[in-house]
Design a protein around this motif. Structure first.
Motif, PDB file in Angstrom:
ATOM      1  N   LEU A  90      36.294  49.633  38.826  1.00 21.97           N
ATOM      2  CA  LEU A  90      36.748  48.322  39.295  1.00 21.97           C
ATOM      3  C   LEU A  90      35.694  47.767  40.247  1.00 21.97           C
ATOM      4  O   LEU A  90      34.990  48.526  40.910  1.00 21.97           O
ATOM      5  N   GLU A 153      51.080  45.959  38.108  1.00 18.33           N
ATOM      6  CA  GLU A 153      49.674  46.273  38.353  1.00 18.33           C
ATOM      7  C   GLU A 153      49.284  46.014  39.804  1.00 18.33           C
ATOM      8  O   GLU A 153      48.335  46.570  40.315  1.00 18.33           O
ATOM      9  N   THR A 154      50.017  45.142  40.456  1.00 10.45           N
ATOM     10  CA  THR A 154      49.606  44.740  41.801  1.00 10.45           C
ATOM     11  C   THR A 154      50.671  45.037  42.856  1.00 10.45           C
ATOM     12  O   THR A 154      50.598  44.532  43.963  1.00 10.45           O
ATOM     13  N   ASP A 212      44.784  50.423  34.457  1.00 11.58           N
ATOM     14  CA  ASP A 212      43.530  50.976  34.978  1.00 11.58           C
ATOM     15  C   ASP A 212      43.320  52.394  34.461  1.00 11.58           C
ATOM     16  O   ASP A 212      42.202  52.785  34.124  1.00 11.58           O
ATOM     17  N   ASN A 444      41.847  48.372  46.134  1.00 13.74           N
ATOM     18  CA  ASN A 444      42.000  46.969  45.714  1.00 13.74           C
ATOM     19  C   ASN A 444      43.165  46.307  46.452  1.00 13.74           C
ATOM     20  O   ASN A 444      43.071  45.180  46.909  1.00 13.74           O
ATOM     21  N   THR A 448      42.825  43.169  48.910  1.00 16.80           N
ATOM     22  CA  THR A 448      43.306  41.848  48.488  1.00 16.80           C
ATOM     23  C   THR A 448      44.663  41.480  49.078  1.00 16.80           C
ATOM     24  O   THR A 448      45.011  40.314  49.102  1.00 16.80           O
ATOM     25  N   VAL A 449      45.432  42.449  49.516  1.00 16.33           N
ATOM     26  CA  VAL A 449      46.768  42.138  50.039  1.00 16.33           C
ATOM     27  C   VAL A 449      46.889  42.482  51.520  1.00 16.33           C
ATOM     28  O   VAL A 449      47.257  41.638  52.345  1.00 16.33           O
TER      29      VAL A 449
HETATM   30  C1  LIG Z   1      43.102  43.611  42.457  1.00 16.63           C
HETATM   31  O1  LIG Z   1      43.910  42.807  43.264  1.00 16.63           O
HETATM   32  C2  LIG Z   1      44.051  41.475  42.805  1.00 16.63           C
HETATM   33  C3  LIG Z   1      44.870  40.727  43.813  1.00 16.63           C
HETATM   34  O2  LIG Z   1      46.091  41.371  44.054  1.00 16.63           O
HETATM   35  C4  LIG Z   1      44.725  41.479  41.459  1.00 16.63           C
HETATM   36  O3  LIG Z   1      44.814  40.160  40.976  1.00 16.63           O
HETATM   37  C5  LIG Z   1      43.938  42.309  40.523  1.00 16.63           C
HETATM   38  O4  LIG Z   1      44.630  42.420  39.291  1.00 16.63           O
HETATM   39  C6  LIG Z   1      43.718  43.687  41.085  1.00 16.63           C
HETATM   40  N1  LIG Z   1      42.857  44.411  40.200  1.00 16.63           N
HETATM   41  C7  LIG Z   1      43.167  45.620  39.801  1.00 16.63           C
HETATM   42  C8  LIG Z   1      42.222  46.189  38.821  1.00 16.63           C
HETATM   43  O5  LIG Z   1      44.145  46.230  40.187  1.00 16.63           O
END
Ligand SMILES: *[C@@H]1O[C@H](CO)[C@@H](O)[C@H](O)[C@H]1NC(C)=O
Ligand SMILES: *[C@@H]1O[C@H](CO)[C@@H](O)[C@H](O)[C@H]1NC(C)=O
Ligand SMILES: *[C@@H]1O[C@H](CO)[C@@H](O)[C@H](O)[C@H]1NC(C)=O
Ligand SMILES: *[C@@H]1O[C@H](CO)[C@@H](O)[C@H](O)[C@H]1NC(C)=O
Ligand SMILES: *[C@@H]1O[C@H](CO)[C@@H](O)[C@H](O)[C@H]1NC(C)=O
Ligand SMILES: *[C@@H]1O[C@H](CO)[C@@H](O)[C@H](O)[C@H]1NC(C)=O
Ligand SMILES: *[C@@H]1O[C@H](CO)[C@@H](O)[C@H](O)[C@H]1NC(C)=O
Length: 458
Positions: A90, A153-154, A212, A444, A448-449
């Motif tokens: 990633l 996924e998130t 993933d 991640n 991102t969060v």
């Molecule tokens: C990484 O985080 C971003 C924001 O939450 C999300 O959109 C994305 O899918 C994530 N990527 C992975 C590979 O988990």
């Protein structure tokens, strides 16, 4: 096989603690105090420092890395990772490795994991006549099902109402979608540390074996070229220097004023007081772990609902097993040949001659000493069953690690009645955020969060 990262979820707590006195020693003053130096805590510490924030990490062990366990042979310098094994390709992982000056390369899983040559009954350690079916078509069918839930996924972003398929015990899910069946044994191997996987709500199987992992299975994992996954944490330790308090645990926490918290930490040199604007808690959010932070009624009730399974990893020597021995447990007559827990998952030769990687799972938490006894008795059965020629010496542990509490879950009834909504409601309350046991995904998620929210509030 697994082993993304046994680090659980993440809490971002905005420290609104009850005041209960003061402390005399000179406090450490930081923007953020991070509880736990596993994958999330270490990542957050590095990234906060890079963004000009001061941090201190409170770590129970004498090294960073959490479930990332690496043994380096003192003479040959050969390396065995017996905790976290895989990272996903990633952007966040590549950036983190670059930041830590770690060179990495994609590696196919067939290069990382030696092929299993022997399937053994978990109780008798005798050969079972079993060859796993080709999982490819089953995994494709699994991926189609998984694709219906992008919110997984998130985080735990579940549709409302929660779809029944996510609540089904995974065994029943496979019965409903027989096109997945031929992948079930492989899915179980990739979900070590989920107890009796066929009984677990499908939600948790999807959380761990998400896209993933499927991509990593298809295209390879991104690994340090040193083959030493702990290099990540060794480098991070060097960068963080004295900003990590090792062998330290939180004794108590209290609100200092509207702008921050004060916590007392037991260190090898006595109590240290830390004053910080924010606390980031990255240890498993069991009620026991959170007690020093004075959870209130609402929080205590929610955190008390988590249950967890047992997962144990070890390196064993003096077994007498041949250096090409790689076995996995399979039952002759269980559903999909998946062994009932508790059981040894696998015994595999490692890069170090004479050292075997043994993994063990249980449906509930067991004392480490009990698990060690079970592993040694299993090795003895291997010896009795002739896998070691005439060798019958006493095997012993080079390393043993209990990864409990592992994989926090709640009952299907509570998933259906909105547990994850209740959990996420803490977000506006004292702020909480939760994800999954997988280093790459946690990085991640932290990037991102968690960090944007934290930085905004500093
Ligand atoms: C990484 O985080 C971003 C924001 O939450 C999300 O959109 C994305 O899918 C994530 N990527 C992975 C590979 O988990
Ligand atoms: C990065 O790694 C390279 C090669 O291992 C080494 O030569 C260099 O000194 C390292 N740089 C830093 C900043 O650690
Ligand atoms: C990994 O496997 C893929 C497909 O099986 C193959 O095309 C690729 O060459 C392999 N890569 C390495 C580095 O072995
Ligand atoms: C599962 O694999 C077996 C052979 O290994 C095959 O006969 C069967 O059709 C497969 N089942 C499905 C649903 O693909
Ligand atoms: C392991 O090696 C021995 C001797 O080198 C060989 O006879 C045996 O077949 C091998 N076993 C496996 C499972 O590959
Ligand atoms: C499964 O096999 C074991 C031993 O091979 C036997 O003890 C057990 O009764 C069997 N269970 C069933 C349900 O057939
Ligand atoms: C074990 O077997 C080897 C040959 O495989 C033999 O040389 C040795 O004497 C045996 N040792 C014992 C104690 O029986």
């Amino acid at each position: 096989m697994i082993w993304l990262s046994p680090k659980s979820l993440v809490i971002l707590s905005l420290g609104l603690f009850v005041s209960n006195g003061s402390c005399a020693s000179k406090p450490l003053v930081r923007d953020v105090v991070i509880i736990g130096g596993g994958s999330s805590g270490t990542y957050a510490a590095i990234r906060l420092r890079d963004q000009g924030k001061s941090v201190v990490v409170v770590e129970r062990e004498s090294i960073l890395g959490g479930h990332t366990e690496t043994y380096v042979d003192p003479t040959t310098k050969q390396v065995v990772d017996y905790g976290v094994v895989l990272f996903h390709d990633l952007p966040v992982v590549r950036q983190y490795f670059a930041r830590l000056n770690i060179s990495s390369a994609l590696q196919n899983l067939s290069q990382i994991f030696k092929p299993i040559t022997t399937y053994l009954d978990p109780d008798t350690a005798q050969m079972v006549n079993f060859t796993p079916p080709d999982p490819s078509a089953g995994l494709a069918a699994y991926a189609q099902q998984l694709a219906q839930y992008p919110g997984l996924e998130t985080g735990y972003n579940l549709p409302n109402p929660v779809p029944e398929d996510l609540l089904l015990p995974f065994g029943q899910f496979v019965a409903k979608y027989p096109e997945v069946a031929n992948a079930t044994f492989s899915i179980a191997q990739f979900n070590q540390g989920l107890g009796n996987i066929l009984d677990q709500p499908t939600l948790y199987v999807f959380k761990i074996l998400g896209f993933d992992v499927l991509n990593t299975m298809a295209n390879g994992a991104l690994l340090p070229t040193s083959s030493n996954n702990h290099q990540i944490y060794d480098q991070a330790s060097r960068i963080l220097g004295p900003d990590v308090l090792f062998r330290s645990t939180v004794a108590s926490a209290r609100q200092r004023d509207a702008k921050g918290v004060e916590i007392d930490v037991n260190t090898p040199n006595g109590i240290r007081t830390i004053q910080a604007k924010k606390i980031l808690i990255t240890i498993p959010q069991t009620l026991k772990n959170l007690l020093p932070f004075n959870p209130d009624h609402t929080e205590a009730k929610i955190f008390n609902e988590f249950r967890s399974v047992g997962y144990y990893t070890s390196l064993v020597r003096s077994t007498g097993l041949p250096s090409n021995f790689t076995s996995s447990s399979a039952s002759a007559n269980s559903s999909f040949n998946i062994p009932q827990m508790p059981a040894v998952y696998s015994v595999s030769a490692t890069a170090i001659n004479g050292v075997f990687d043994v993994k063990y799972g249980s449906q509930k938490i067991l004392p480490g000493s009990y698990v060690q006894g079970e592993i040694l008795s299993y090795i003895q059965k291997l010896q009795n069953n002739g896998f070691t020629g005439n060798f019958s010496g006493a095997a012993n542990f080079l390393r043993f690690k209990s990864h409990v509490p592992f994989e926090l879950t709640v009952s299907p009834g509570r998933i259906a009645s909105g547990f994850y909504n209740d959990l996420y409601a803490l977000q506006g309350y004292r702020s909480a955020a939760f994800h999954v046991q997988d280093s790459s995904k946690l990085w991640n998620f932290t990037e991102t969060v968690v960090l944007p929210g934290l930085l905004k509030s500093l």
